[in-house]
Design a protein around this motif. Structure first.
Motif, PDB file in Angstrom:
ATOM      1  N   LEU A 136     120.733 118.969  67.848  1.00 37.34           N
ATOM      2  CA  LEU A 136     120.648 118.681  66.416  1.00 37.34           C
ATOM      3  C   LEU A 136     121.767 117.725  66.002  1.00 37.34           C
ATOM      4  CD1 LEU A 136     119.714 122.246  65.211  1.00 37.34           C
ATOM      5  CD2 LEU A 136     118.269 120.228  65.049  1.00 37.34           C
ATOM      6  N   ASP A 137     122.949 117.925  66.594  1.00 40.95           N
ATOM      7  CA  ASP A 137     124.040 116.992  66.323  1.00 40.95           C
ATOM      8  C   ASP A 137     123.681 115.599  66.824  1.00 40.95           C
ATOM      9  OD1 ASP A 137     125.681 118.775  65.103  1.00 40.95           O
ATOM     10  OD2 ASP A 137     126.698 119.389  66.949  1.00 40.95           O
ATOM     11  N   LEU A 138     123.088 115.594  67.991  1.00 34.19           N
ATOM     12  CA  LEU A 138     122.739 114.329  68.627  1.00 34.19           C
ATOM     13  C   LEU A 138     121.749 113.544  67.775  1.00 34.19           C
ATOM     14  CD1 LEU A 138     123.592 113.082  71.297  1.00 34.19           C
ATOM     15  CD2 LEU A 138     121.585 114.071  72.364  1.00 34.19           C
ATOM     16  N   GLU A 139     120.920 114.284  67.089  1.00 30.48           N
ATOM     17  CA  GLU A 139     119.946 113.626  66.237  1.00 30.48           C
ATOM     18  C   GLU A 139     120.659 112.811  65.152  1.00 30.48           C
ATOM     19  OE1 GLU A 139     117.322 116.195  64.070  1.00 30.48           O
ATOM     20  OE2 GLU A 139     115.654 114.841  64.476  1.00 30.48           O
ATOM     21  N   GLN A 140     121.770 113.367  64.660  1.00 27.22           N
ATOM     22  CA  GLN A 140     122.537 112.667  63.634  1.00 27.22           C
ATOM     23  C   GLN A 140     123.337 111.514  64.241  1.00 27.22           C
ATOM     24  OE1 GLN A 140     122.082 113.721  60.493  1.00 27.22           O
ATOM     25  NE2 GLN A 140     120.746 115.291  61.366  1.00 27.22           N
ATOM     26  N   ASP A 141     123.713 111.674  65.485  1.00 24.95           N
ATOM     27  CA  ASP A 141     124.669 110.757  66.091  1.00 24.95           C
ATOM     28  C   ASP A 141     124.238 110.497  67.532  1.00 24.95           C
ATOM     29  OD1 ASP A 141     126.856 109.343  66.795  1.00 24.95           O
ATOM     30  OD2 ASP A 141     128.290 111.004  66.671  1.00 24.95           O
ATOM     31  N   PRO A 142     123.157 109.711  67.697  1.00 27.21           N
ATOM     32  CA  PRO A 142     122.506 109.621  69.004  1.00 27.21           C
ATOM     33  C   PRO A 142     123.368 108.964  70.081  1.00 27.21           C
ATOM     34  CG  PRO A 142     121.187 108.601  67.255  1.00 27.21           C
ATOM     35  CD  PRO A 142     122.528 108.883  66.686  1.00 27.21           C
ATOM     36  N   ALA A 143     124.427 108.272  69.689  1.00 32.29           N
ATOM     37  CA  ALA A 143     125.193 107.551  70.704  1.00 32.29           C
ATOM     38  C   ALA A 143     126.427 108.330  71.149  1.00 32.29           C
ATOM     39  CB  ALA A 143     125.599 106.186  70.166  1.00 32.29           C
ATOM     40  N   ASN A 144     126.623 109.524  70.604  1.00 32.28           N
ATOM     41  CA  ASN A 144     127.843 110.283  70.888  1.00 32.28           C
ATOM     42  C   ASN A 144     127.863 110.760  72.343  1.00 32.28           C
ATOM     43  OD1 ASN A 144     129.754 112.391  71.121  1.00 32.28           O
ATOM     44  ND2 ASN A 144     129.760 112.576  68.892  1.00 32.28           N
ATOM     45  N   ALA A 145     128.774 110.183  73.113  1.00 35.16           N
ATOM     46  CA  ALA A 145     128.804 110.464  74.551  1.00 35.16           C
ATOM     47  C   ALA A 145     129.147 111.926  74.827  1.00 35.16           C
ATOM     48  CB  ALA A 145     129.813 109.544  75.229  1.00 35.16           C
TER      49      ALA A 145
END
Lengths: 169, 691
Positions: free
Chosen positions: B26-35
């Protein structure tokens, strides 16, 4: 702890207790302890059958009076009065409850052969509350059907509405 | 439940990992490039796969495998995380959950999810996210996902590895590892002794020897991955393809760039996989090290304990508090100063122990909040309403049992906010609001209570419609005068729903009345505030714990009862002679406000003669205030709450029982119920007089 089917002869190790003037036998394996009479807390508006609560080693345990269910006299407690703490199945869930006994006799084996099915007629007790009748020393021992007794909806549902009506009037 | 059952341990761990995974997605959805997020997602998948296989959950391991591969691509920048991928990953997470909970059932749906995943990996991200991306790249991606290519010429692969320092302590057997490697293909093993320290500093529990293993195989990458499944994150490992290259070439490689390696290799197919391993082995070192550090610190400072043991501990402490109360009572009557001193000391100790134990059971409510992010995500998609979900006060701590029991009511309130509260994007735009609706979930301490609010910036409660509905349902008389507050509270009436049409969310036969009941059961209250056009807030006020409360002990007839102190507002004397000239008008005038009262003697059917000077304990619950007339107020006491058995569950006036200092049982009054009874009594009385 599976219970034998109703109306089927069963042999059992039983604790015999006296209620009013009758001898009853409860399954010894379910008895946790036998207490002298302890202070009983009345539960207002609860049915007579389970009108009280007692403290059993820090647990709050309901106290049941089988004499109510069998429509017997309820003599005042005396020096013979005991509370039999036992495990009963309520809707399949094991529950600890105290049973008031006018006297506790002994633990005995009741032979299957000596146990008879409760007769449908000629008995002052409701047949569904009785699992069988054993014979010993020329007397009868009543084996109550604890599951049925504690299952009875009337035993549990307190007349709440009635009490509120009363407060309103 | 047998806690030593390894399968159950795996399940427990997997559940936590899945929660982590969901939060990460769900976090990734907000911030798809976060390694970091991509890495943690990958790690969670990897661990689920690994331990799943180990504990015999092969279906799980097989299913997760493809996802792991997919996220590995994302990790290496070959694919981009996008909402389509996250959506299917969330579905997958649910599927894994089902597989774990009921492995013996034949659970279907996995194939579709995987097919969906393959479609997305094959085309989706390239098309939607980066249309300029060369097609060739996408092809590589696909190739890596597909099963290994048909047998090609074997090559010699050189594997060099050093085990992590703690490997032996955790039971790793190097000989077995080497045997497993030998199963991959013909091998030649050389020990690397360059790191063996001098004898006087040698720690025999640390593996100092490294190994160089030359394996002849087509592509041993996956097999090697399997061998080192549980070590790879912390070990040193390099794999190079020797081929025709000279040994010096290969040895110069270890810190070489993965790209250089794939370029150097002649065969295009194995290249990405070789890169996989090469990229993983040198890079994880610092990152993993940091991760392991925090994990270690967390492990050292916290302890996972089965919930039943905590419950048991709480029970024991409860018994101790009761026994201590009895001792204090006896000591109070005694003239023995030594006994008194011990009783006081024990009182101090047991109240400290009580507080500590209750502290152990406190859990930050954030664990519960994170669960709702998924709910919002799903609701948003289902209803086509864009929603921003804001949480605050995640650190607020509440009793574990309380948090568990709050989950359902909160789900319901949030659903309600999204479904009934928030307007559609078009309506919002028309009303001059931003199209994205906001749902805010927050928790905050207020005194000995916690207030949990669900707020939306939707249309607010439509009091006219509530009123119409309530009249239609016969809940209120058509001409009844109700304050706005009272109108708002009607939504908690059984069978009440304001939704005009039944959506897939509402109309499930569960209403706000269930929420109300649950909260009542937790000795909490619900407040509603709402402004037309601006939104509504539902606030739950709950006690911090369920197990022990402070109570006021009172006597009614011969019985003693405990009233939760939190509900007590004040105590007054029942004015003498009030009966005489106020028959059937049971009101007190408390500083100008009318407070109805109930005679507990009547409610309980007490036969004993009343005290001449009766007291009134004024209790409140939410909005209502009611006086309870008692014979005597005995004092305050610590009350360990014991649930009543089923035999007495039908009696509503009591919420439980407790054991007093003298060992007798006292019933705890259910103030919410009594207040409601008092209010309804007033209502009946008023309507009765009006009629």
């Amino acid at each position: 702890m599976s219970e034998p089917q109703d109306h089927q002869p069963l042999s059992m190790t039983a604790l015999t207790i006296r209620l009013d003037d009758e001898l009853f036998a409860v399954e010894a394996g379910r008895v946790r302890e036998i207490l002298d009479l302890v202070p009983i807390t009345e539960v207002p508006n609860a049915p007579d059958f389970v009108g009280g609560l007692i403290n059993v080693r820090g647990r709050v345990v309901p106290l049941a009076d089988l004499r109510v269910m069998f429509g017997m006299n309820r003599p005042e407690p005396d020096e013979d009065t005991r509370i039999v703490v036992m495990e009963v199945d309520m809707d399949g869930e094991p529950t600890i409850a105290g049973i008031l006994a006018d006297k506790v006799h002994d633990v005995t084996d009741i032979e299957a052969a000596s146990i008879e099915e409760a007769p449908k007629v000629g008995m002052r007790w409701r047949p569904e509350f009785i699992k069988g009748i054993g014979k010993r020393n020329g007397g009868f021992i009543i084996i109550p059907n604890m599951e049925r007794i504690f299952e009875t909806p009337g035993a549990r549902n307190a007349p709440v509405a009635a009490s509120e009506e009363r407060s309103a009037s | 439940m047998n806690i030593s059952d390894p399968t159950e341990t795996f399940r427990q761990e997997a559940r936590e990992l899945l929660d982590q995974l969901e939060a990460g997605l769900l976090d990734l959805e907000q911030d798809p490039a976060n390694a970091d997020l991509i890495n943690s997602t990958f790690r969670a998948l990897h661990t689920i796969k690994g331990s799943g296989a180990m504990f015999g959950f092969t279906a799980v391991a097989e299913f997760v495998h493809e996802f792991e591969t997919a996220f590995d691509q994302v990790r290496k920048g070959q694919t981009k995380a996008n909402s389509a991928l996250i959506e299917v990953a969330l579905d997958a997470k649910d599927h894994i959950h089902r597989l774990i909970e009921a492995p013996e059932d034949r659970i279907s749906g996995g194939d579709e999810i995987l097919a969906h995943l393959r479609r997305i990996i094959a085309g989706g991200p390239v098309d939607t996210e980066t249309p300029v991306k060369p097609k060739a790249k996408a092809k590589t991606t696909k190739a890596a996902d597909a099963p290994p290519p048909p047998p090609a010429a074997t090559a010699i692969w050189r594997l060099e590895f050093y085990l992590p320092a703690d490997a032996l302590i955790y039971g790793t057997n190097p000989a077995l590892l080497l045997e497993e490697l030998a199963e991959i293909g013909p091998t030649r093993v050389t020990a690397l002794t360059d790191r063996i320290p001098a004898l006087d500093v040698l720690d025999p529990e640390t593996p100092h020897v490294g190994w160089r293993v030359d394996i002849e195989a087509v592509d041993p990458t996956a097999a090697i991955d399997d061998v080192f499944l549980f070590l790879r994150d912390t070990m040193e490992l390099t794999l190079t393809r020797l081929d025709e290259r000279t040994e010096t070439d290969a040895q110069a490689e270890p810190d070489g760039e993965p790209d250089a390696l794939s370029e150097a290799s002649s065969a295009p197919e194995p290249a990405p996989t070789a890169a996989t391993l090469a990229a993983q082995s040198p890079t994880p070192k610092p990152r993993q090290g940091a991760g392991a550090d925090t994990a270690d610190r967390a492990a050292a400072s916290s302890l996972r304990v089965p919930a039943e043991r905590l419950d048991e501990l709480m029970d024991r402490v409860g018994e101790l508090v009761i026994a201590q109360a009895r001792l204090s009572q006896i000591a109070g009557l005694s003239s023995d100063t030594a006994l008194k001193t011990i009783a006081e000391e024990l009182e101090r100790l047991s109240s400290g122990l009580r507080d500590t134990t209750m502290g152990i059971r406190m859990v930050p409510i954030g664990t519960l909040f994170s669960r709702f992010r998924r709910l919002i995500h799903d609701l948003s998609g289902e209803l086509g309403k864009p929603i921003e979900f804001i949480t605050a006060g995640e650190d607020t701590e509440l009793d574990k049992t309380m948090i568990e029991r709050l989950a359902d009511p909160l789900v319901h309130l949030i659903r309600n906010s999204v479904d009934h509260g928030l307007e559609s994007a078009e309506k919002r735009a028309a009303a001059g609001k931003p199209p994205k609706g906001v749902v805010r979930l927050s928790a905050v301490y207020s005194g000995a209570e916690v207030a949990i609010s669900v707020t939306d910036d939707g249309a607010g409660l439509d009091t006219a419609r509530i009123r119409a509905k309530a009249e239609e349902n016969g809940l209120i008389a058509p001409d009844a005068k109700l304050t706005e507050q009272e109108l708002h509270h009607l939504i908690f009436a059984p069978g009440f729903s304001t939704a005009k049409e039944v959506t897939s969310l509402s109309g499930r036969g569960v209403g706000m009345d269930v929420v109300k009941r649950t909260i009542d059961g937790l000795r909490g209250t619900i407040d509603v505030t709402s402004k037309p056009g601006e939104g509504s807030t539902m606030t739950l006020r709950l006690p911090l714990t369920l197990a022990i409360i402070d109570g006021m002990l009172v006597r009614v007839g011969n019985g003693r009862y405990t009233i939760p102190l939190a509900a007590v507002e004040e105590c007054v004397e029942l004015p003498e002679g009030i009966e005489a000239h106020a028959k059937g008008r049971n009101f007190l005038d408390i500083r100008g406000a009318l407070v109805p009262y109930l005679r507990l003697r009547e409610v309980f059917g007490t036969a004993a003669e009343p005290e001449p000077h009766q007291k009134v304990v004024i209790v409140s619950s939410g909005e209502g205030r009611v006086g309870l007339v008692v014979d005597q107020i005995i004092g305050n006491n610590q009350t360990v709450i014991k649930q009543l058995s089923k035999l007495h569950s039908g009696i509503k006036s009591f919420s439980g029982a407790t054991i007093l200092g003298d060992g007798t049982v006292a019933l705890i009054l259910d103030t919410a119920h009594l207040v409601a009874a008092g209010q309804s009594y007033v209502d009946r009385n008023i309507t009765g007089r009006a009629a």
